[in-house]
Each structure stands twice: as C-alpha cells, then as structure tokens.
Motif scaffolding. Structure first.
Motif, short mmCIF file in Angstrom:
data_model
loop_
_atom_site.label_atom_id
_atom_site.label_comp_id
_atom_site.label_asym_id
_atom_site.label_seq_id
_atom_site.Cartn_x
_atom_site.Cartn_y
_atom_site.Cartn_z
N GLU A 133 0.83 -1.20 0.00
CA GLU A 133 0.00 0.00 0.00
C GLU A 133 0.86 1.25 0.00
O GLU A 133 0.53 2.25 -0.65
CB GLU A 133 -0.94 0.00 1.22
CG GLU A 133 -1.89 1.17 1.26
CD GLU A 133 -2.87 1.09 2.42
OE1 GLU A 133 -3.73 1.97 2.52
OE2 GLU A 133 -2.76 0.14 3.23
N GLU A 134 2.00 1.20 0.70
CA GLU A 134 2.85 2.38 0.83
C GLU A 134 3.35 2.89 -0.51
O GLU A 134 3.42 4.11 -0.74
CB GLU A 134 4.05 2.07 1.73
CG GLU A 134 4.97 3.27 1.95
CD GLU A 134 6.20 2.92 2.75
OE1 GLU A 134 6.72 3.81 3.44
OE2 GLU A 134 6.65 1.75 2.68
N ILE A 135 3.72 1.97 -1.43
CA ILE A 135 4.27 2.44 -2.70
C ILE A 135 3.23 2.44 -3.82
O ILE A 135 3.58 2.59 -4.99
CB ILE A 135 5.50 1.62 -3.12
CG1 ILE A 135 5.14 0.18 -3.46
CG2 ILE A 135 6.59 1.69 -2.08
CD1 ILE A 135 6.27 -0.57 -4.18
N GLY A 136 1.96 2.28 -3.49
CA GLY A 136 0.91 2.48 -4.48
C GLY A 136 0.42 1.24 -5.19
O GLY A 136 0.11 1.28 -6.39
N ALA A 137 0.34 0.12 -4.47
CA ALA A 137 -0.22 -1.09 -5.08
C ALA A 137 -1.63 -0.83 -5.61
O ALA A 137 -2.37 0.00 -5.08
CB ALA A 137 -0.23 -2.23 -4.05
N THR A 138 -1.98 -1.56 -6.66
CA THR A 138 -3.29 -1.42 -7.28
C THR A 138 -4.41 -1.71 -6.28
O THR A 138 -4.33 -2.66 -5.50
CB THR A 138 -3.41 -2.38 -8.47
OG1 THR A 138 -2.33 -2.13 -9.38
CG2 THR A 138 -4.73 -2.20 -9.20
N ARG A 139 -5.45 -0.89 -6.30
CA ARG A 139 -6.63 -1.11 -5.47
C ARG A 139 -7.73 -1.71 -6.35
O ARG A 139 -7.89 -1.33 -7.50
CB ARG A 139 -7.13 0.20 -4.88
CG ARG A 139 -6.12 0.90 -3.95
CD ARG A 139 -6.47 2.37 -3.79
NE ARG A 139 -6.40 3.07 -5.05
CZ ARG A 139 -7.20 4.07 -5.40
NH1 ARG A 139 -8.16 4.48 -4.59
NH2 ARG A 139 -7.05 4.66 -6.57
N VAL A 140 -8.48 -2.65 -5.81
CA VAL A 140 -9.60 -3.27 -6.52
C VAL A 140 -10.82 -3.31 -5.60
O VAL A 140 -10.68 -3.37 -4.38
CB VAL A 140 -9.24 -4.70 -7.00
CG1 VAL A 140 -8.24 -4.66 -8.13
CG2 VAL A 140 -8.70 -5.54 -5.85
N ILE A 141 -12.00 -3.29 -6.21
CA ILE A 141 -13.25 -3.32 -5.46
C ILE A 141 -13.95 -4.64 -5.76
O ILE A 141 -14.50 -4.83 -6.86
CB ILE A 141 -14.18 -2.14 -5.83
CG1 ILE A 141 -13.40 -0.83 -5.88
CG2 ILE A 141 -15.33 -2.06 -4.83
CD1 ILE A 141 -12.75 -0.42 -4.59
N PRO A 142 -13.90 -5.60 -4.83
CA PRO A 142 -14.46 -6.93 -5.10
C PRO A 142 -15.93 -6.86 -5.51
O PRO A 142 -16.71 -6.08 -4.95
CB PRO A 142 -14.29 -7.65 -3.76
CG PRO A 142 -13.20 -6.92 -3.06
CD PRO A 142 -13.32 -5.50 -3.48
N GLY A 143 -16.26 -7.68 -6.49
CA GLY A 143 -17.65 -7.83 -6.90
C GLY A 143 -18.13 -6.81 -7.91
O GLY A 143 -19.23 -6.96 -8.46
N THR A 144 -17.35 -5.77 -8.18
CA THR A 144 -17.84 -4.71 -9.07
C THR A 144 -17.85 -5.14 -10.53
O THR A 144 -18.44 -4.44 -11.37
CB THR A 144 -17.00 -3.44 -8.92
OG1 THR A 144 -15.59 -3.77 -9.02
CG2 THR A 144 -17.24 -2.80 -7.56
N HIS A 145 -17.26 -6.30 -10.86
CA HIS A 145 -17.36 -6.81 -12.22
C HIS A 145 -18.79 -7.21 -12.56
O HIS A 145 -19.13 -7.39 -13.73
CB HIS A 145 -16.43 -8.00 -12.42
CG HIS A 145 -16.70 -9.17 -11.52
ND1 HIS A 145 -16.71 -9.07 -10.15
CD2 HIS A 145 -16.97 -10.48 -11.80
CE1 HIS A 145 -16.96 -10.25 -9.63
NE2 HIS A 145 -17.13 -11.12 -10.60
N ARG A 146 -19.63 -7.31 -11.53
CA ARG A 146 -21.05 -7.65 -11.74
C ARG A 146 -21.97 -6.45 -11.52
O ARG A 146 -23.19 -6.60 -11.46
CB ARG A 146 -21.45 -8.79 -10.81
CG ARG A 146 -20.66 -10.08 -11.03
CD ARG A 146 -21.18 -11.21 -10.15
NE ARG A 146 -20.44 -12.43 -10.34
CZ ARG A 146 -20.66 -13.32 -11.31
NH1 ARG A 146 -21.63 -13.09 -12.19
NH2 ARG A 146 -19.92 -14.42 -11.41
N SER A 147 -21.39 -5.26 -11.41
CA SER A 147 -22.21 -4.09 -11.11
C SER A 147 -22.96 -3.56 -12.32
O SER A 147 -23.99 -2.87 -12.18
CB SER A 147 -21.32 -2.96 -10.55
OG SER A 147 -20.48 -2.44 -11.56
N GLY A 148 -22.44 -3.82 -13.52
CA GLY A 148 -23.03 -3.24 -14.72
C GLY A 148 -22.69 -1.77 -14.89
O GLY A 148 -23.27 -1.09 -15.75
N LEU A 149 -21.72 -1.28 -14.11
CA LEU A 149 -21.32 0.13 -14.15
C LEU A 149 -19.84 0.22 -14.50
O LEU A 149 -19.04 -0.57 -14.01
CB LEU A 149 -21.58 0.81 -12.81
CG LEU A 149 -23.03 0.82 -12.31
CD1 LEU A 149 -23.10 1.36 -10.88
CD2 LEU A 149 -23.91 1.65 -13.24
#
Length: 246
Positions: A133-149
């Motif tokens: 996290e300190e050096i900027g690892a990628t953030r992901v939001i679980p389940g949003t592949h099914r959001s349709g957005l």
C-alpha cells in the motif's frame, strides 16, 4: 483444486486473483532493469486518471518482456474467459513515483461493452517490485465486475476496497469490468509494473505491436506469441485482430 481452477473461482466471485511467484527473482530483476532503461529512453508523462511515468508497446522495446505475453501460469486463466483466439491488446508499463497520487477507480471496459455473462477483456498486472500500500499497489473493489457500471456513481461510499499486495514477480489478474486504480505512492522508491491487456479476438489492438517491431526479432517469438500478437502471418498481415481472422 488446480491453480487455474482456484484463479477462475476467485475471478468469478471477486473479479480478481493474485498469482504469486510467477516470475523468478532473476526474471523480475531483468524486467525491472530493462523497464528502467526504456523509461529513460522513451518514457512519457501519463496523467490519465493519475500521474505516473508510462512506457508503451513493450514487445517492440526488449525481448525480456515477452515472457509476460504467454506465460504458462497466466495464459490458461485468460483463455478460460476469452477463448484460445484472444489477442494481446497491449503490453505497457506504469511507473508510480514517490509523491504520485492515486488513480480514480474505473473499469477498463466502456459502459456499452459491459457484459455480465463474461468479460470481453482481462488485465494482468506484473509486479516488478513488492507491491505494498505504501508504494501504491493497485486497489480493486471486489464484486464490481457484476455491477453493470463502468465506474463508481457519484456519492457512492466505497466500503470494501482491497489493496492487491504481493511479492515481486506476482501477477494480479482481473476481469476488466472490475473497478480498480493504482494507489498513491507514499514511499521512497518507484513502483514498477507491466500491464498486459487481453481482448477477445473480435477486438482491435489497444497499442499495435506491429508498429516498430524489429523484423529481425520475428523468428525469436514462439508460435503462441506470434498468434497472440497477430504476427503468425508476418509483420505485414492486416493490423487489426478481427481483420486477421477474415
């Protein structure tokens, strides 16, 4: 359960998975050194959803990056979703420097191409440093592949943000519909990563590997690499993935 089955299950449920130790330390170090050199020679400032240094079209710059094109630990996962005729839409790099801020969260697939039955694109993030996290690892939001957005709607409170941490040599593989974004680098060193962007066979390249590819290198590519780059008919073949199949 095999590694591929586990990865597919996690992508189905969460929208992403992390495969650890895909590259050896020697391979990781060689890619990082090559990327540092390429960034000095042809890198550009990139401000799309966040500041960073950007290096485009890596297959044309150094063969050391070719291992990421068809790696036996990542390709079967990609083929599960995109089929054997998939195309490497691009292989680029993003270098997040100390002080660079985080990217806005987003999908890599436009709203009119979102498909809840299955993605038209998957992305791979090759970690050339220990991702924290300190050096900027990628953030992901679980389940949003099914959001349709294609991105978070205004005012939505994001309560479940996951930082995709892993040791150097690991690969984050995610459904392109999953909301994600690079983190802010609050550390004291650069964060180096390759981004392999894979698409179903009917889609065109994001960055065309034919442009600038040294002709003398063509024979050094494996048969599968030539297929994924649409070079199995040579460098003068039609340039778009769909044209190749007509």
């Amino acid at each position: 359960m095999t590694e591929v089955e586990k990865a597919v299950q996690e992508i189905d449920v969460y929208g992403f998975t992390i495969l650890e130790s895909v590259l050896t330390s020697e391979e990781t170090d060689a890619m990082r050194r090559a990327l540092v050199r390429c960034e000095r020679e042809v890198g550009t400032d990139h401000r799309h959803r966040g500041e960073a240094r950007h290096v485009a079209n890596l297959p044309t710059l150094d063969p050391v990056f070719w291992a990421a094109i068809d790696h036996p630990r990542t390709l079967p996962v990609l083929e599960h979703y995109l089929g054997p005729g998939l195309v490497l839409g691009s292989l680029n790099a993003r270098i997040v420097r100390p002080g660079d801020g985080g990217q806005g969260l987003h999908s890599d697939i436009p709203g009119d191409m979102l498909n809840l039955r299955g993605p038209v694109m998957l992305n791979t993030v090759w970690m050339l440093d220990d991702f924290t996290e300190e050096i900027g690892a990628t953030r992901v939001i679980p389940g949003t592949h099914r959001s349709g957005l294609a991105e978070p709607p205004p005012g939505l409170e994001l309560k479940h943000v996951v930082t995709a941490e892993g040791p150097a040599g690991s690969v984050l593989v995610f459904n392109g519909q999953t909301w994600h974004g690079g983190g802010a680098n609050r550390g004291d060193r650069n964060r180096h990563a390759l981004f392999g962007h894979y698409r179903k066979r009917m889609l065109v390249f994001q960055v065309d590997p034919h442009d600038g590819f040294p002709s003398e290198w063509l024979g050094r590519l494996s048969e599968r690499q030539r297929q994924l780059l649409r070079m199995d008919r040579g460098l003068d073949a039609p340039r778009s993935a769909d044209a190749h199949l007509r």
